[in-house]
Design an enzyme around this catalytic site. Structure first.
Site, PDB file in Angstrom:
ATOM      1  CB  SER A 190       7.545  -2.366  -3.455  1.00 51.71           C
ATOM      2  OG  SER A 190       8.335  -2.474  -4.818  1.00 51.71           O
ATOM      3  CG  HIS A 219       4.028  -1.957  -2.128  1.00 55.81           C
ATOM      4  ND1 HIS A 219       3.858  -3.445  -1.851  1.00 55.81           N
ATOM      5  CD2 HIS A 219       4.530  -1.924  -3.275  1.00 55.81           C
ATOM      6  CE1 HIS A 219       4.340  -3.842  -2.986  1.00 55.81           C
ATOM      7  NE2 HIS A 219       4.702  -3.062  -3.772  1.00 55.81           N
ATOM      8  CE  LYS A 276       1.307  -4.089  -5.264  1.00 57.55           C
ATOM      9  NZ  LYS A 276       1.376  -2.903  -6.133  1.00 57.55           N
TER      10      LYS A 276
END
Ligand SMILES: *Cc1c(COP(=O)(O)O)cnc(C)c1O
Length: 392
Positions: free
Chosen positions: A180, A208, A239
């Site tokens: 990330s 992610h 997320k």
């Protein structure tokens, strides 16, 4: 007895002197493309709200309805009286989405990673972990008794060398699907090849990536067309999948059964709240039925990456909505982010020790809910501020 205040004050002062003390910015609105910070409306480029589902009206309605139907809390861990129909439904949905036998829910992906390794691996086994893996993997690995090997970030030669030297019973390779700080996608295709050659298992933490990387948003495995060869996937609901909280591990039946029997953060921590469970089910339903969000995110990513390069910035990473804009000098990165904030662009600079020395950067995170106008404004503002500060 030592005075704890003295000790902690000294430590806190040291953090402040190093310039790494973290002040929390207070957001006065829901998580959106535009948020209010200190009474000021700013464009938000630092949330993990990739698909814009954090304030999605269908998801909010599902959450409200769920409170009415299933109640607010369960007051129990899963195996006592904390498993409702909806928990099994969410586990089934995730399993189907990722093409795995079964899925186990946790309160967070941090817990999922924390409870995985010591449950599955013993001192006869070995784990091969990328040096840039997330803190939760590092902690989870620390808790287990397996032999530990750390390979250089995405360095397949280093990984192969270490696999080749190992005669462990179970060999497990573990990597973040996406790093990330760099916006790079791990070479999962090459990792599964090495795994086959050395009879190892592959675990990918796709926090992610889940929901938006790969043709159908199934993550880094799908991105490389090797989803079926990734043995274990851990990920988060915190997320892209609505951004609230919760995590999971998806894998073979025996791995998930074993985690249900022995994984400590699962056994000894409260069941996921019904609202979250139902809202996450809705998030998956939206992702499965509406490819527009994913397309919009890809278009926004492509547009912003191209434009920001064109005005003279250097960026890192693959075609990921995390766009690290390289400034190198930490002070300049801070100055740029402050100037951008004055012009209503909210971005965060990262410098040592979060990233290597002299590799300071501003990390922009794109979302499908950013409009073209907002992106154009951001690019123009990056251009003006970068010129004013002699960065470009
Ligand atoms: C965000 C993140 C986590 C933690 O997920 P939570 O559900 O917020 O605990 C774990 N691993 C990676 C790679 C992450 O990016």
């Amino acid at each position: 007895m030592k005075n704890i205040d003295q000790i902690l004050n000294a430590q806190l002062n040291e953090i402040k002197e190093q310039g790494t003390y973290k002040d929390e910015r207070i957001i006065e609105t829901a998580q959106e493309a535009q948020i209010s910070v200190k009474g000021k409306t700013v464009l938000n480029f630092c949330a993990n709200n990739y698909l814009g589902l954090a304030n999605n009206s269908e998801i909010k309605k599902a959450a409200v309805d769920a409170i009415q139907e299933w109640g607010f809390g369960l007051g129990s861990v899963r195996f006592i009286c904390g498993t409702q129909t909806i928990h099994k439904q969410l586990e089934d949905s995730v399993s189907k989405f990722l093409g795995k036998d079964d899925t186990i829910l946790y309160s967070s992906c941090f817990d999922a990673n924390g409870g995985f390794f010591e449950t599955i691996l013993s001192d006869k086994d070995a784990v091969f972990s990328d040096e840039l893996n997330h803190a939760s993997i590092i902690d989870g690995v620390r808790l287990c008794k397996a032999q530990k090997h750390r390979y250089k970030n995405c360095d397949m030669n280093d990984l192969e060398k270490k696999l080749n030297q190992s005669s462990a019973r179970i060999k497990l390779i573990v990597t973040d699907g996406v790093f990330s700080m760099d916006g790079t996608i791990a070479p999962v295709d090459e990792i599964v090849k090495l795994a086959k050659k050395y009879d190892a298992l592959v675990m990918v933490d796709d926090c992610h990536a889940t929901g938006f990387i790969g043709e159908n948003g199934k993550g880094s495995g799908e991105f490389y067309n090797v989803l079926d060869k990734v043995d274990i996937i851990s990920s988060t609901f915190g997320k892209a999948l609505g951004g609230a909280s919760g995590g999971f591990v998806s894998a073979s039946k025996n791995i998930i059964d074993t985690l249900r029997q022995k994984s400590r953060p699962y056994l000894f921590s409260n069941s996921l709240a019904p609202t979250l469970v139902v809202a996450c089910l809705k998030a998956l339903e939206i992702i499965n039925s509406n490819k527009n969000l994913l397309k919009q995110l890809q278009q926004n990513t492509l547009f912003f990456r191209e434009q920001i390069k064109e005005i003279g910035y250097e960026i890192k990473g693959d075609s990921h909505p995390i766009v690290p804009i390289m400034i190198y000098d930490a002070k300049k990165a801070v100055a740029l982010s402050e100037m951008l904030l004055e012009k209503n662009i909210y971005v965060i600079p990262f410098s040592f020790p979060v990233v290597p020395k002299d590799q300071a950067r501003i990390r922009v995170q794109l979302s499908s809910i950013h409009s073209r106008e907002q992106l154009v404004y951001a690019v123009d503002t990056f251009k003006d501020c970068g010129k004013a500060l002699n960065i470009i």
